[in-house]
Design a protein around this motif. Structure first.
Motif, PDB file in Angstrom:
ATOM      1  N   PRO A 203       0.860  -1.168   0.000  1.00  0.00           N
ATOM      2  CA  PRO A 203       0.000   0.000   0.000  1.00  0.00           C
ATOM      3  C   PRO A 203       0.904   1.229   0.000  1.00  0.00           C
ATOM      4  CG  PRO A 203      -0.010  -1.063   2.149  1.00  0.00           C
ATOM      5  CD  PRO A 203       0.871  -1.879   1.265  1.00  0.00           C
ATOM      6  N   ASN A 204       0.511   2.286  -0.630  1.00  0.00           N
ATOM      7  CA  ASN A 204       1.409   3.432  -0.685  1.00  0.00           C
ATOM      8  C   ASN A 204       0.605   4.714  -0.799  1.00  0.00           C
ATOM      9  OD1 ASN A 204       1.366   4.555  -3.603  1.00  0.00           O
ATOM     10  ND2 ASN A 204       1.311   2.337  -3.808  1.00  0.00           N
ATOM     11  N   PRO A 205       1.238   5.823  -0.465  1.00  0.00           N
ATOM     12  CA  PRO A 205       0.515   7.086  -0.407  1.00  0.00           C
ATOM     13  C   PRO A 205       0.185   7.660  -1.772  1.00  0.00           C
ATOM     14  CG  PRO A 205       2.820   7.416   0.141  1.00  0.00           C
ATOM     15  CD  PRO A 205       2.613   5.951  -0.023  1.00  0.00           C
TER      16      PRO A 205
ATOM     17  N   GLY B 161      -2.849   1.377 -12.317  1.00  0.00           N
ATOM     18  CA  GLY B 161      -1.709   1.271 -13.218  1.00  0.00           C
ATOM     19  C   GLY B 161      -1.999   0.334 -14.364  1.00  0.00           C
ATOM     20  N   ARG B 162      -1.256   0.458 -15.435  1.00  0.00           N
ATOM     21  CA  ARG B 162      -1.398  -0.445 -16.569  1.00  0.00           C
ATOM     22  C   ARG B 162      -0.259  -0.191 -17.534  1.00  0.00           C
ATOM     23  NH1 ARG B 162      -7.081   1.858 -18.412  1.00  0.00           N
ATOM     24  NH2 ARG B 162      -7.257   1.691 -16.180  1.00  0.00           N
ATOM     25  N   ILE B 163      -0.068  -1.107 -18.494  1.00  0.00           N
ATOM     26  CA  ILE B 163       0.781  -0.817 -19.648  1.00  0.00           C
ATOM     27  C   ILE B 163       0.502   0.633 -20.026  1.00  0.00           C
ATOM     28  CG2 ILE B 163       0.360  -1.184 -22.113  1.00  0.00           C
ATOM     29  CD1 ILE B 163       1.343  -3.954 -21.800  1.00  0.00           C
TER      30      ILE B 163
ATOM     31  N   TYR C 161       5.455   5.961 -15.529  1.00  0.00           N
ATOM     32  CA  TYR C 161       6.807   5.778 -15.036  1.00  0.00           C
ATOM     33  C   TYR C 161       6.991   6.365 -13.637  1.00  0.00           C
ATOM     34  CZ  TYR C 161      11.765   5.063 -15.378  1.00  0.00           C
ATOM     35  OH  TYR C 161      13.039   4.647 -15.165  1.00  0.00           O
ATOM     36  N   PHE C 162       6.415   7.520 -13.423  1.00  0.00           N
ATOM     37  CA  PHE C 162       6.522   8.146 -12.109  1.00  0.00           C
ATOM     38  C   PHE C 162       5.231   7.968 -11.328  1.00  0.00           C
ATOM     39  CE2 PHE C 162       9.573  10.487 -14.654  1.00  0.00           C
ATOM     40  CZ  PHE C 162      10.691  10.398 -13.844  1.00  0.00           C
ATOM     41  N   TRP C 163       5.348   7.683 -10.052  1.00  0.00           N
ATOM     42  CA  TRP C 163       4.210   7.661  -9.153  1.00  0.00           C
ATOM     43  C   TRP C 163       3.078   6.731  -9.591  1.00  0.00           C
ATOM     44  CZ3 TRP C 163       6.974   9.314  -5.674  1.00  0.00           C
ATOM     45  CH2 TRP C 163       7.728  10.457  -5.779  1.00  0.00           C
TER      46      TRP C 163
END
Ligand code: 4AZ
Length: 260
Positions: free
Chosen positions: A24-26, A31-33, A161-163
């Protein structure tokens, strides 16, 4: 694989690759390809998910016969067969289909984690798996398709790519276009001579494979053409996704499918 630019990002986000899809993250987002869309396993029945015992997805793969999965060497380096599970026949990586243990693994002994040449490996499943509507063996390409050929890459990897720290549960697909290695190593693109003859690239603006898609299939004309291998980031301008070239690695795959 993380390279150069990717290493900086990797440092910035800590041990992210190791916890992809589970922690788990803030900054949680879907997400996906990158640039893709939801698809079904029935549309890509050769796609499998490589998982840890906990059920976290770490790489993709492709089923090539009743008990053999092709993936990337970099997905297997340092791993034990007894600690890998394969989920087949499911649109969602975390439930459904079959979850099968792995009996043995091997990767190309010419694989280099420096150059990422020969980024190919195999898993032998502990059970024989029959074909169904949702599980199919894919043929290996004999020739690398010409530059410009449409191909589809699928996976449960990151959307950006980010976050983008969680993975999509539903399989994603995106259409990209083949760029043969010499052209990919030319001034048209940003890599130069680090793209080598065991590799094939695929490119489309804002569309790409990304972290977590590694090991998974690039398919054209119903044949496995590439194995998701590396790139500078994901979906950046003039930086194609780089794949292990199945046509070049085909003899190794066939030989070691028997020896595995
Ligand atoms: C990775 O780290 C990765 N954009 C896979 C594919 C690409 C980049 C990185 C291609 O597994």
């Amino acid at each position: 694989m993380f390279r150069v630019v990717a290493i900086l990002v990797c440092l910035a986000v800590g041990a992210w690759a190791g916890t992809i899809g589970v922690a788990p993250n803030p900054f949680e987002r879907e997400g996906r390809i990158v640039g893709g869309e939801d698809t079904t396993i029935r549309a890509h029945p050769y796609q499998v998910s490589l998982q840890k015992k906990s059920g976290s997805h770490f790489c993709g793969g492709s089923l090539i016969n009743h008990n053999t999965v092709v993936t990337a060497a970099h997905c297997l380096q340092g791993q034990k067969a007894s600690k890998i599970w394969v989920r087949l026949g499911s649109t969602t990586y975390n439930e459904g289909g079959l979850r099968v243990a792995v009996e043995s693994l091997i990767y190309n002994d010419k694989y280099s984690s420096q150059t990422l040449q020969y980024d190919v490996g195999l898993l032998r499943l502990a059970e024989s798996v029959a074909e169904t509507e949702d599980i199919r063996y894919i043929e290996l390409a004999k020739e690398t398709p010409p530059t410009g050929t449409a191909a589809v890459v699928t996976g449960w990897g990151s959307k950006c790519y980010f976050w983008c720290m969680t993975l999509p549960k539903v399989l994603q697909s995106v259409v990209v276009y083949i760029v043969q290695w010499k052209e990919c190593a030319s001034d048209t693109y940003k890599y130069g001579d680090i793209v080598l003859d065991t590799m094939v690239c695929a490119y489309e603006k804002k569309k790409d494979a990304c972290q977590g898609d590694s090991g998974g299939p690039l398919v054209a004309n119903n044949q496995l053409v590439g194995i998701v291998s590396w790139g500078y980031g994901c979906a950046q301008t003039l930086t194609p996704g780089v794949y292990a070239d199945v046509a070049t690695l085909r003899d190794w795959i066939i030989e070691y499918t028997e020896k595995l």
